[in-house]
Design a protein around this motif. Sequence first.
Motif: not given
Length: 594
Positions: A20-23, A360-372, A465-474
């Motif tokens: 989990v990475s900071n934006l 369908f959405a579990y998230d509220d539309g705002t990312a606080e971090s990124a996940y990869g 690849t082993n790169d972080l794709l960094n999807i938004g994380l609510d």
Amino acid sequence: RYLIPCFVLFTTLLSAQEVVSNLISNPILLKNQFARNLNKLAVSLPFFDDFSYNGPIVSYDLWEQSNVFVNRNYPVNPPTIGVATFDGLDEFGLARDFNQPNITDPSDTLLSKQIDLSSVSSAYFLFYYQAQGVGDAPELQDKFVLEFLNDTLGWEEIWSSNDTINSEFTKVVEVINESRFLHNVFQFRFRNYATISGNFDHWHLDYVQIDELLSSSDTSVLNDVAFVYDSPSFLKRYFEMPWTHFVNNQMSELKDSIDIKLRNNSGSINVDYQFNVFENSNQIFHYPLTGVSRNVSVLDYDSIGNYSFSNPSINIQSNVFNSFQPDSASFVVQNIIGTATSDNKLNDTLYHTQDFYSHFAYDDGTAESAYGINISGAKLAYEFKLNRPDTLRAVQMYFPQMLDTVNDLEFDLVIWEKINGMPGDTLYSQTVSPVHTKNGIYHSYYIDRPFQIVGSFYVGWEQKTNDLLNIGLDKNNESNDYMLYDAGAGWTTSLYSGSWMIRPVLSMNEIVSKVIDIKTSFKVYPNPARSELFVDAPIQDNIISIYSLAGVLLRRVSSNYNLTKINISDFSSGVYFVELSNNKVKTYQKFIVR
């Protein structure tokens, strides 16, 4: 700053390569900047702001300059709902300097308008602050400062903090009784010193108040009862879901009750609560079922912490959302607390929009971090459950822009069938690449061969690849029960709390293959559009449909009005068609989302 990612990487290697990475940016501020206030008219006492308004920028009536982000996502247990967040970003929500990753510099400034203090002999300055919250913790070299403008128009540092750990909001009171500050063009400013290469080193400011100091009791209590957090989704599993899957399944999809958090800051414990539901500005539901409001006793925060509605809870009725719309609907929930007359009223009303569109959405539309995940061949799978057979049209994903762009890295977008509680047979696979949107809008990956799905399924990817794709994380909505990943040792639940920003789009409606004739019997505006589209029709009783250029139906509403507003905030940038149909004819218009 370099030491922290190394430590995070080490700890996540132990947990099978989840990272989990900071934006590095805040797209909300890219669309909403504070324009410097050139009106020099002084503000009279009392000066007060608790940042409880809905927008992301501060009030022009109180502030002359601002780089801060007004939000409800980052604080933990604020005195009142809404804070001003200081970080390493500029007024456009962008990193100030990518070339300074390990250097602390001045970053955000919140400057008040001029305040006339010439008629008082003593005043008090009160505020609350918190380091980190849900965001990034400041380092030892970072600090948060308060400065006053003296009568020679020079700035003096009055107070500072270098907190580095997440803690409760701290109350600070400064007495202003020195003549060099008691002048008619007094100003103050908050500033933070932070790592300016991204969305780092968070400080949260709340409840700023200045007034004449008459007795010690002026600063002892706030005498205010307030909402603390946004109203939650009324849905049991999802944050949002398609209307066609909600209708006829209200009992299974609605929560039995919702919990609204209140905080009593030494105010009256006698509080009335109610909520109202509106569709197209028409009230369709009221809670409680009998009477205007429900009376509760909200004890002081120092005694019980935040007040939670329980025993009895706020029960949800199955008819809370009633609509005759065939395919989509949107409702506004208004929460109101009635408090003592001396109580601040700005934080006593709370709004929540409950949308039922095609996703369908579990998230509220705002990312606080990124996940990869940092392993080649790793898989990510997100579970969704249908209430009836439906056709998958697209998958929306939000990839926040990070320092190392990955938009040239391919991955396989995969849809799996659910078998024995886990992802099983592959139903669909398409090779795509991450698409970063600067404005925070989801990118839509359209299914080239739409197909029907029954029951539960998984949406996700397989990395090349082993790169972080960094999807938004609510981080404000937790759906870990439905979040699985496989880094080579089999499927397991994600260890990081939150919700991935991935949304499948489903619709039974047929696809329009092409639009032959473009007619202009109605108007659409603004064009280009951003978050809202208005359709102005010559007659009432229309069905309004929006299609992508690929002919995929994205939204459909029935309207009994000449002018209809449609929310398109989840649309990617591009060209779309609006179809207006009634019992006489179908006509079309093109519009652009930018």
